[in-house]
Structure formats: structure tokens, C-alpha cells
Design a protein around this motif. Structure first.
Motif, mmCIF file in Angstrom:
data_model
loop_
_atom_site.group_PDB
_atom_site.id
_atom_site.type_symbol
_atom_site.label_atom_id
_atom_site.label_comp_id
_atom_site.label_asym_id
_atom_site.label_seq_id
_atom_site.Cartn_x
_atom_site.Cartn_y
_atom_site.Cartn_z
ATOM 1 N N ASP A 56 71.284 31.127 -0.231
ATOM 2 C CA ASP A 56 72.144 31.606 0.404
ATOM 3 C C ASP A 56 71.881 31.899 2.112
ATOM 4 O O ASP A 56 72.251 31.208 2.787
ATOM 5 C CB ASP A 56 73.139 32.522 -0.039
ATOM 6 C CG ASP A 56 73.887 32.051 -1.167
ATOM 7 O OD1 ASP A 56 74.057 30.848 -1.273
ATOM 8 O OD2 ASP A 56 74.319 32.728 -2.217
ATOM 9 N N ASN A 57 71.201 33.163 1.872
ATOM 10 C CA ASN A 57 70.895 33.679 3.187
ATOM 11 C C ASN A 57 69.298 34.093 3.381
ATOM 12 O O ASN A 57 69.040 34.532 4.441
ATOM 13 C CB ASN A 57 71.456 35.112 3.293
ATOM 14 C CG ASN A 57 72.993 35.156 3.426
ATOM 15 O OD1 ASN A 57 73.604 34.011 4.105
ATOM 16 N ND2 ASN A 57 73.639 36.158 2.836
ATOM 17 N N SER A 58 68.488 33.212 2.826
ATOM 18 C CA SER A 58 67.254 33.258 2.787
ATOM 19 C C SER A 58 66.320 32.301 2.296
ATOM 20 O O SER A 58 67.065 31.251 1.640
ATOM 21 C CB SER A 58 66.829 34.361 1.877
ATOM 22 O OG SER A 58 66.643 34.056 0.540
ATOM 23 N N VAL A 59 65.256 31.906 2.682
ATOM 24 C CA VAL A 59 64.159 30.911 2.263
ATOM 25 C C VAL A 59 63.173 31.410 1.480
ATOM 26 O O VAL A 59 62.489 32.336 2.073
ATOM 27 C CB VAL A 59 63.861 29.976 3.488
ATOM 28 C CG1 VAL A 59 62.747 29.095 3.143
ATOM 29 C CG2 VAL A 59 64.803 29.508 4.159
ATOM 30 N N ARG A 60 62.960 31.027 0.445
ATOM 31 C CA ARG A 60 61.747 31.413 -0.467
ATOM 32 C C ARG A 60 60.592 30.411 -0.537
ATOM 33 O O ARG A 60 60.924 29.364 -0.706
ATOM 34 C CB ARG A 60 62.362 31.733 -1.938
ATOM 35 C CG ARG A 60 63.556 32.604 -2.006
ATOM 36 C CD ARG A 60 63.043 34.135 -2.229
ATOM 37 N NE ARG A 60 62.023 34.601 -3.023
ATOM 38 C CZ ARG A 60 62.136 35.064 -4.208
ATOM 39 N NH1 ARG A 60 63.146 35.240 -5.030
ATOM 40 N NH2 ARG A 60 60.902 35.315 -5.000
#
Length: 94
Positions: A56-60
Motif C-alpha cells: 500500500d504505502n511502502s516497498v519491501r
């Protein structure tokens, strides 16, 4: 076990709540393996692969280091991967 389906690994690593959500994430183009976009939930990941997941609001950015037969709790999920961004986040805070 030296390989596992991508959707199953994402679910076991607790990046998503349901395996169907993992499959949808892959099909929609939000997952890369070693820098290449993957569109097949059945693609096999192996130890050493770098999986990039846009949530949603991040990149892992995670390095696959293990597999599980069954989905366990959060602490057992953390041993399946190494977070490659953890060092970068701590360096920025100092």
C-alpha cells in the motif's frame, strides 16, 4: 524443500493476509524477483532470490533465505527472509 511458489512464500512470510491476496499482488505486477517483474503466482522462488514487493504505502526488499511447510506466527515468518532495507533505514536515523 529448495523452491516454493511465489504466492505461497509471500503468504508464509506474512506479507499478505491471504494467499489469494498474494496471487492478486503478483498478477497486478507489484512483485519483482531479482529485478524482473513477475506476473505468475506459481513462479518458483529459491533461496537467494531478492523479492521486491510494492505494498500500500511502502516497498519491501527481501532476500529469500528459507521456506516453510505451513504458515506460522510472525516470529517464524521472519526467519524466511532477510530485510535488505533494514540497514538503510537505521543508517538514515543516525
Amino acid at each position: 524443500m529448495d523452491r516454493q511458489r511465489l504466492d505461497k512464500w509471500l503468504w508464509h512470510a506474512r506479507l499478505v493476509k491471504a494467499r489469494t491476496s498474494a496471487a492478486e499482488l503478483v498478477v497486478s505486477g507489484h512483485v519483482r524477483i531479482n529485478g524482473a517483474r513477475e506476473k505468475s503466482p506459481g513462479h518458483a522462488v529459491k533461496a537467494g532470490d531478492v523479492v521486491t514487493v510494492a505494498l500500500d504505502n511502502s516497498v519491501r526488499v527481501l532476500k529469500v533465505i528459507g521456506f516453510a511447510e505451513r504458515r506460522g506466527d510472525a516470529s517464524s515468518a521472519r526467519v524466511l527472509y532477510e530485510d535488505l532495507q533494514a540497514g538503510n533505514l537505521q543508517a538514515g536515523r543516525e
